[in-house]
Scaffold this active site. Structure first.
Site, short mmCIF file in Angstrom:
data_model
loop_
_atom_site.label_atom_id
_atom_site.label_comp_id
_atom_site.label_asym_id
_atom_site.label_seq_id
_atom_site.Cartn_x
_atom_site.Cartn_y
_atom_site.Cartn_z
CG ASP A 230 -3.85 -3.14 9.08
OD1 ASP A 230 -4.67 -3.62 8.29
OD2 ASP A 230 -4.11 -2.18 9.84
CG ASN A 238 -9.16 7.80 6.00
OD1 ASN A 238 -8.38 8.52 5.39
ND2 ASN A 238 -9.33 6.52 5.73
CG HIS A 243 -10.94 9.38 2.51
ND1 HIS A 243 -11.87 9.33 3.53
CD2 HIS A 243 -10.79 8.09 2.08
CE1 HIS A 243 -12.26 8.08 3.71
NE2 HIS A 243 -11.62 7.31 2.83
CG ASP A 247 -5.85 9.11 -0.57
OD1 ASP A 247 -6.17 8.06 0.02
OD2 ASP A 247 -6.52 9.63 -1.47
CG ASP A 263 18.84 -4.30 -4.12
OD1 ASP A 263 17.90 -3.74 -4.71
OD2 ASP A 263 20.04 -3.97 -4.26
CD GLU A 273 -6.22 -0.56 6.91
OE1 GLU A 273 -6.67 -1.04 5.85
OE2 GLU A 273 -6.56 -0.96 8.02
#
Ligand SMILES: Nc1nc2c(ncn2[C@@H]2O[C@H](COP(=O)(O)OP(=O)(O)OP(=O)(O)O)[C@@H](O)[C@H]2O)c(=O)[nH]1
Length: 358
Positions: A230, A238, A243, A247, A263, A273
């Site tokens: 998180d 923001n 925003h 993003d 991998d 988020e």
């Protein structure tokens, strides 16, 4: 009703659902083979018990055995193509023998009209056309070389031209119908794949979305650990930068995640988020190393803001049949990481299945 019963019998025999991609072709070959075997079995019976012509009985017997081999390839080896080739070969051989044997009596030549329709539909317009044209070439050879010997009346040029016209008429219709159908099927398959990719991909980051990750956790035992990530204080990113910048930060983090995990697992966007990593590795040290590397890379990344961006993380072992429990534990571990100052990770090492026993 009869249709439904008919298809459910074929489904049972093929052990394949009607919605499977190959079902249509498999059932078509199955039906063609069945009709062919039924006709040949009757002729075998007729030539053994009614009129006794051993050579014809032998030919039809060989046809029946080859048909059974076709069943074997269709059901046991799942090779529609081999079963199709067997079907068309039997049909072509028998009809050629019939044409040669009975000459132009009983409209024997009409049998050469079978291949453009059956072969093209069973084997596809490429291989089917090849089969059909060879068959027609053999028939044409007989017509042209044996015209005078044809019984009961000689075979004339006009009859051959009529035969050729009808043959190529059927050939063209079958060819264009089948090539068009296969082209449409290909387009449909491609757009289905695109739709599937879209429905399982997160639009913003390009990572697998929650749907895809849930599917992975539920169905793949290779996922040994999961980690919830998180972004710390993302609301303030923001609020302070807007925003669009938020993003962009999420996109950069997603890229960093995918590159770092490589991998050893799959990283997806869980929502907002939050990200989820499904690890294929089970070694705790290796997982801790990955999480430390990831957090360090993100914290050191220059996002063009006047502050660093950090992530908190909670990780725990995973098993597909306990994936809800594992997910809850990872979430709790993440909560502890947040509570203890953020930009760190916490592990829940409880052996999987322990809670179920408690
Ligand atoms: N830019 C952008 N913001 C999003 C997106 N999805 C969720 N958010 C924002 O993410 C923020 C999450 O805020 P909170 O849940 O309060 O968490 P936080 O500020 O990260 O605080 P902590 O989790 O306690 O570190 C909210 O402001 C959401 O609007 C997104 O796709 N793009």
């Amino acid at each position: 009703m009869i249709n439904k019963l008919f298809y459910s019998r074929i489904e049972a025999w093929l052990n394949q659902s009607r919605s499977d991609e190959e079902f249509r072709e498999n059932s078509f070959v199955f039906v063609s083979l069945t009709i062919l075997i039924a006709i040949l079995s009757f002729l075998l019976y007729y030539n053994v018990f009614i009129i006794f012509i051993p050579i014809l009985a032998l030919i039809h017997g060989m046809g029946v055995v080859s048909g059974l081999a076709g069943y074997y390839f269709l059901k046991n080896r799942r090779s529609t193509r081999t079963a199709g080739i067997i079907t068309v070969t039997i049909m072509t051989t028998i009809s050629l023998l019939f044409i040669i044997g009975t000459q132009n009596r009983e409209f024997a030549l009409a049998f050469c009209f079978l291949t453009p329709v059956i072969a093209v539909f069973i084997l596809g317009y490429k291989l089917g056309s090849f089969f059909s044209l060879i068959n027609f070439a053999v028939v044409a050879y007989f017509c042209l070389t044996e015209m005078q010997n044809w019984h009961p009346v000689p075979f004339d040029t006009i009859s051959f031209i009529h035969l050729t016209i009808i043959y190529f008429f059927l050939f063209s219709i079958s060819y264009f119908y089948d090539s068009g159908r296969r082209h449409t099927m290909r387009l449909l398959k491609e757009s289905n794949l695109q739709l599937k990719a879209l429905s399982t991909t997160d639009v913003l980051t390009g990572l697998p979305n929650r749907l895809k990750m849930e599917e992975l956790l539920l169905n793949f035992d290779e996922v040994k650990w999961i980690a919830m990530l998180d972004v710390d204080d993302f609301k303030s990113v923001n609020d302070n930068y807007g925003h669009d910048i938020g993003d962009r930060v999420l996109k950069v983090i997603a890229k960093q995640l995918a590159n770092t995990i490589g991998d050893d697992g799959v990283a997806g966007r869980w929502g907002g988020e939050e990200f989820l990593i499904a690890f294929y590795i089970s070694d705790v040290d290796a997982i801790e190393k990955k999480l430390i590397e990831l957090q360090a890379k993100i914290a050191a990344k220059n996002f063009g803001l006047e502050r660093n961006v950090t992530v908190s993380c909670g990780a725990t072992p995973h098993q597909s049949h306990m994936h809800r429990t594992a997910f809850r534990r990872a979430d709790e571990a993440l909560y502890r990481a947040k509570a203890s100052g953020k930009n760190c990770y916490k592990l829940d090492m409880t052996a999987i299945g322990m809670e179920a026993l408690q």
